[in-house]
Design a protein around this motif. Sequence first.
Motif, PDB file in Angstrom:
ATOM      1  N   UNK A  79     -20.549 -10.523  -5.066  1.00 59.48           N
ATOM      2  CA  UNK A  79     -19.457 -10.092  -5.935  1.00 59.48           C
ATOM      3  C   UNK A  79     -19.825  -8.809  -6.686  1.00 59.48           C
ATOM      4  N   UNK A  80     -18.824  -7.948  -6.848  1.00 59.84           N
ATOM      5  CA  UNK A  80     -18.918  -6.792  -7.733  1.00 59.84           C
ATOM      6  C   UNK A  80     -17.925  -6.996  -8.867  1.00 59.84           C
ATOM      7  N   UNK A 100     -24.366 -11.553  -7.296  1.00 56.95           N
ATOM      8  CA  UNK A 100     -23.438 -10.952  -8.247  1.00 56.95           C
ATOM      9  C   UNK A 100     -24.041  -9.667  -8.780  1.00 56.95           C
ATOM     10  N   UNK A 101     -23.319  -8.561  -8.671  1.00 54.24           N
ATOM     11  CA  UNK A 101     -23.782  -7.266  -9.176  1.00 54.24           C
ATOM     12  C   UNK A 101     -22.719  -6.721 -10.127  1.00 54.24           C
ATOM     13  N   UNK A 109     -29.901  -0.762  -5.551  1.00 56.96           N
ATOM     14  CA  UNK A 109     -30.029  -2.171  -5.949  1.00 56.96           C
ATOM     15  C   UNK A 109     -29.109  -3.035  -5.103  1.00 56.96           C
ATOM     16  N   UNK A 110     -27.880  -2.565  -4.895  1.00 58.31           N
ATOM     17  CA  UNK A 110     -26.934  -3.315  -4.078  1.00 58.31           C
ATOM     18  C   UNK A 110     -27.453  -3.453  -2.650  1.00 58.31           C
ATOM     19  N   UNK A 111     -28.005  -2.382  -2.088  1.00 55.16           N
ATOM     20  CA  UNK A 111     -28.541  -2.438  -0.724  1.00 55.16           C
ATOM     21  C   UNK A 111     -29.688  -3.439  -0.646  1.00 55.16           C
ATOM     22  N   UNK A 112     -30.518  -3.481  -1.673  1.00 53.87           N
ATOM     23  CA  UNK A 112     -31.613  -4.448  -1.695  1.00 53.87           C
ATOM     24  C   UNK A 112     -31.067  -5.876  -1.685  1.00 53.87           C
ATOM     25  N   UNK A 113     -29.991  -6.108  -2.430  1.00 52.74           N
ATOM     26  CA  UNK A 113     -29.366  -7.432  -2.447  1.00 52.74           C
ATOM     27  C   UNK A 113     -28.784  -7.772  -1.073  1.00 52.74           C
TER      28      UNK A 113
END
Length: 231
Positions: A79-80, A100-101, A109-113
């Motif tokens: 989720x964003x 959840x970001x 950070x999103x790519x790492x998730x």
Amino acid sequence: MREEKILVVDDEKEIRQLISIYLRNEGYIPVEAVNGEEALTILSNEVISLVILDVMMPGKDGITTCIEIRKTSKIPIIFLSAKGEQMDKISGLTVGADDYVTKPFHPLELIARVKSQLRRYLQFDKSTVEADAVVQIDELLIKVDSHQVFVGEREIKLTPREFQILLLLAKHPGRVYSISNIYESVWGEPSIAADNTVMVHIRKLREKLEENSRQPKYIKTVWGVGYKIDT
């Protein structure tokens, strides 16, 4: 070159394009949708490996879209949201999101998730979990390969996270797992502020598994320590 398609669902064009650029740089194939309706159409016609889903969108919002996805699919959902309130996070996890970001976020950070969720999902989906094909405790039956759970004749629909937590506890009956143990084993990350996340998943598991979630038969609370499943 990776072949995973990542569905990016956000009504803001700039955010979709930014995320897509970073996904392409990592070798993923981004697929964009402007709202929940379009996302569900894409999911019904294409093989998608993970969904990045904005919570606040006009029309069918992210929460409603996540509920619809979970009716037929166990793929990871991140989720964003522009909101940072804890209740938003809890709502997202309750309906089946895996992570959840909060906006604004750093794309790396999103790519790492994304990488973390895909790695765990694909490994789990290929049944690399070291467990028997079937785990049974009383009327609770867990089919590891097909990710199916039954209580008696009733099939229980679980999210990937719920399934992983249940399998972790059921594989080691009688062993007490702390909240930190559960989070680090299932999420594969340090258990910083993991209490609410794990507790929400445990509550949802009990609601699905138990006849009376306030007097659970399977997932027991060991006060001050954690959770366990008894034989």
